[in-house]
Design an enzyme around this catalytic site. Sequence first.
Site, PDB file in Angstrom:
ATOM      1  N   CYS A 148      -6.659  46.798 -14.316  1.00  0.00           N
ATOM      2  CA  CYS A 148      -7.825  46.133 -14.887  1.00  0.00           C
ATOM      3  C   CYS A 148      -8.243  46.950 -16.101  1.00  0.00           C
ATOM      4  O   CYS A 148      -8.819  48.026 -15.957  1.00  0.00           O
ATOM      5  CB  CYS A 148      -8.968  46.049 -13.875  1.00  0.00           C
ATOM      6  SG  CYS A 148     -10.471  45.271 -14.551  1.00  0.00           S
ATOM      7  N   GLU A 198      -6.501  39.621 -18.102  1.00  0.00           N
ATOM      8  CA  GLU A 198      -5.191  40.177 -17.774  1.00  0.00           C
ATOM      9  C   GLU A 198      -4.149  39.515 -18.674  1.00  0.00           C
ATOM     10  O   GLU A 198      -4.328  38.375 -19.115  1.00  0.00           O
ATOM     11  CB  GLU A 198      -4.862  39.962 -16.293  1.00  0.00           C
ATOM     12  CG  GLU A 198      -3.672  40.766 -15.810  1.00  0.00           C
ATOM     13  CD  GLU A 198      -3.794  42.247 -16.107  1.00  0.00           C
ATOM     14  OE1 GLU A 198      -3.257  42.673 -17.165  1.00  0.00           O
ATOM     15  OE2 GLU A 198      -4.428  42.957 -15.325  1.00  0.00           O
TER      16      GLU A 198
END
Length: 257
Positions: A2, A111
Site C-alpha cells: 500500500c 494500486e
Amino acid sequence: MCGRYALTATPEDVAEFLGLVDTEGFPARFNIGPTQPILIVVSSDRQQKGSNLPERRSLLVRWGFTPSWVKDPRDFPLLINARAETAMEKASFKAAMRHRRILVPASGFYEWHRPPKDSGETSQAYWIRPRNGRMVAFAGLMETWSSPDGSEVDTAAILTTGSNTFMASIHDRMPVVIRPEDFSRWLDCRAQEPRDVADLMVPANEDLFEAIAVSNLVNKVANTGPDVQNPIIGPPLGRTRKRDDSPSPGKGQLSLF
C-alpha cells in the site's frame, strides 16, 4: 503493498466511525504519499465515559516507520508497509506490534497492476474503495524516533497481507483492514498480545472493495485534487496498456525530517 491512499471523509465522519472523543479539522486528501503526515488513531490512557474501554484519539505522524534504535533515518530504508506474516518477529516491528498498534482511517487506496517488463505493456492504476462508499481502517504500527538533539518524530507503517481473490487480479498484496467490531481488540496493547490479534491480520472480505481504473495523474504526489480519482475507460480488471501510454514515476514527496 500500500503505497498511496486517500482520506476524503469529513472530520466528523472520521470521529464517528472510529469512536474518537474529538478530532481537529483537516482537509480532504486525495493522494497521500509516503513521508507525508497521515492521520492515525491510538488508544489513550483515559477511559471512555460510562465504559471501561479506553478513549481513542487521533494524531498526525510521518508515513515511513523508523525504529527507535535507528541512529540516522537518512541511512535507513523507508518502511511504509509491514508484512503481517512477519511483523511479530521482525526486529524493526516487533516492539510496535506489542506496544503501539494503531488504526489508519482511509477512504480507499490506489494500486497498480504491473505487467512483466518484457511484455510491451505498462502499468494501470486503480482507485480501490469500499463498495458502500464509506471508509475503512487499516491496521498500522507506530514508533517514535528520537534524534541526538532530543527532538522526536512519530512515524507509522501500514500492515499488509496477501490479497484476496478480488485484489489478486491487480496485485498480490493488500492493506490489512480492521473491522469496526475489532477496533478495540486491535488497539488494546495491554491485554492483547500480538498472537491474540493474529486472526485480524487477514485479507478483507471479497465484497468489501471495488476497483476503478484511473489515469496516471495519481502517479505524481504533486497531483492532490479530486481529479486523480476520475474514472477512465481502462482495460479489463487486471489488464494493462501498451507502453506508449506509460505514466511517469511520482516525485515531490514531503518529509518531516
